[in-house]
Design an enzyme around this catalytic site. Sequence first.
Site, mmCIF file in Angstrom:
data_model
loop_
_atom_site.group_PDB
_atom_site.id
_atom_site.type_symbol
_atom_site.label_atom_id
_atom_site.label_comp_id
_atom_site.label_asym_id
_atom_site.label_seq_id
_atom_site.Cartn_x
_atom_site.Cartn_y
_atom_site.Cartn_z
ATOM 1 N N ASP A 162 0.814 -1.209 0.000
ATOM 2 C CA ASP A 162 0.000 0.000 0.000
ATOM 3 C C ASP A 162 0.853 1.268 0.000
ATOM 4 O O ASP A 162 0.647 2.178 -0.813
ATOM 5 C CB ASP A 162 -0.968 -0.011 1.186
ATOM 6 C CG ASP A 162 -0.293 -0.382 2.506
ATOM 7 O OD1 ASP A 162 0.869 -0.855 2.497
ATOM 8 O OD2 ASP A 162 -0.931 -0.213 3.569
ATOM 9 N N TYR A 163 1.819 1.331 0.894
ATOM 10 C CA TYR A 163 2.696 2.501 0.994
ATOM 11 C C TYR A 163 3.458 2.726 -0.307
ATOM 12 O O TYR A 163 3.537 3.848 -0.825
ATOM 13 C CB TYR A 163 3.665 2.300 2.150
ATOM 14 C CG TYR A 163 4.755 3.335 2.243
ATOM 15 C CD1 TYR A 163 4.516 4.579 2.822
ATOM 16 C CD2 TYR A 163 6.038 3.074 1.748
ATOM 17 C CE1 TYR A 163 5.511 5.532 2.897
ATOM 18 C CE2 TYR A 163 7.039 4.022 1.826
ATOM 19 C CZ TYR A 163 6.775 5.251 2.397
ATOM 20 O OH TYR A 163 7.765 6.188 2.467
ATOM 21 N N THR A 164 4.001 1.661 -0.874
ATOM 22 C CA THR A 164 4.805 1.763 -2.086
ATOM 23 C C THR A 164 3.965 2.202 -3.274
ATOM 24 O O THR A 164 4.396 3.043 -4.085
ATOM 25 C CB THR A 164 5.497 0.420 -2.373
ATOM 26 O OG1 THR A 164 6.264 0.034 -1.235
ATOM 27 C CG2 THR A 164 6.402 0.514 -3.584
ATOM 28 N N LYS A 167 3.297 5.962 -3.053
ATOM 29 C CA LYS A 167 4.461 6.773 -3.414
ATOM 30 C C LYS A 167 4.768 6.698 -4.909
ATOM 31 O O LYS A 167 5.235 7.677 -5.514
ATOM 32 C CB LYS A 167 5.673 6.333 -2.594
ATOM 33 C CG LYS A 167 5.583 6.661 -1.118
ATOM 34 C CD LYS A 167 5.546 8.165 -0.865
ATOM 35 C CE LYS A 167 5.716 8.484 0.617
ATOM 36 N NZ LYS A 167 5.693 9.932 0.885
#
Length: 257
Positions: A162-164, A167
């Site tokens: 999710d974070y990647t 970004k």
Amino acid sequence: MSSAGIVDEPVLITGGGRGLGAALVRAFAEQGARVLIDYRRSRDAAEELAASIGADRALAVRADVTDERQVADLFAAGREHFGAPVGTVVNNALADFSFNGDQRSSADRIRWDEFAAQFDGTVRGALHVAQAALPGMRERGGGRIVNIGTNLFQHPVVPYHDYTAGKAALLSLTRTLAADLGPDGILVNMVSGGLLRTTDASAATPAAVFDGIAASTPLRRVVTPAEFADAVLFFASPWSRAVTGQNLVVDGGLVNG
């Protein structure tokens, strides 16, 4: 960096009350900038940081960057306090996240709402801030937008899905904004880090992970928030006046290209 300073305009650091954001605030203040410190939850830390810099050169304001109205009020407060519009924005605010690979959501159980939260905090927040900054930047005849990214979409040493993804989408927004805003003299770039030693978000990272990453870098160490902040300063300085739409990876050489 020279103590004479390279930035004297008002600068907004989102998520500036703690962690990497606080390091960015200090770095810009040391270079002569007046700093608008955005925070969401860390009121005490943000106000203490502003007080340490001085009321004439720093202001802490609470604003959730996912809320368009709060972002507009944030910019208005900065203009009133400093008597000038924000000329540089650093989109550093991060949706709630802990870099703990043992506790991450794996591919077979991650939920879409986890992706949505990261897209909301990362892309929606950056878009609101950029749009709110544009009138003042155009009034000034130009400006700088620096988005904070990650090297994980190039080298997912830990697969934070999710974070990647959030970004990676921010990098796309960086490049499309750069193409759209270049004629206005507004430069848009990204600085992408690896694991930083140590921020609030990386506090849960096991020591073995830090050691493993350090051993894989040419420098044989993990980058500090202060070192990362130095690279962000470049994109706010006169030295980057012909650079836009770029992604600078600052991770001790772990990722190439």
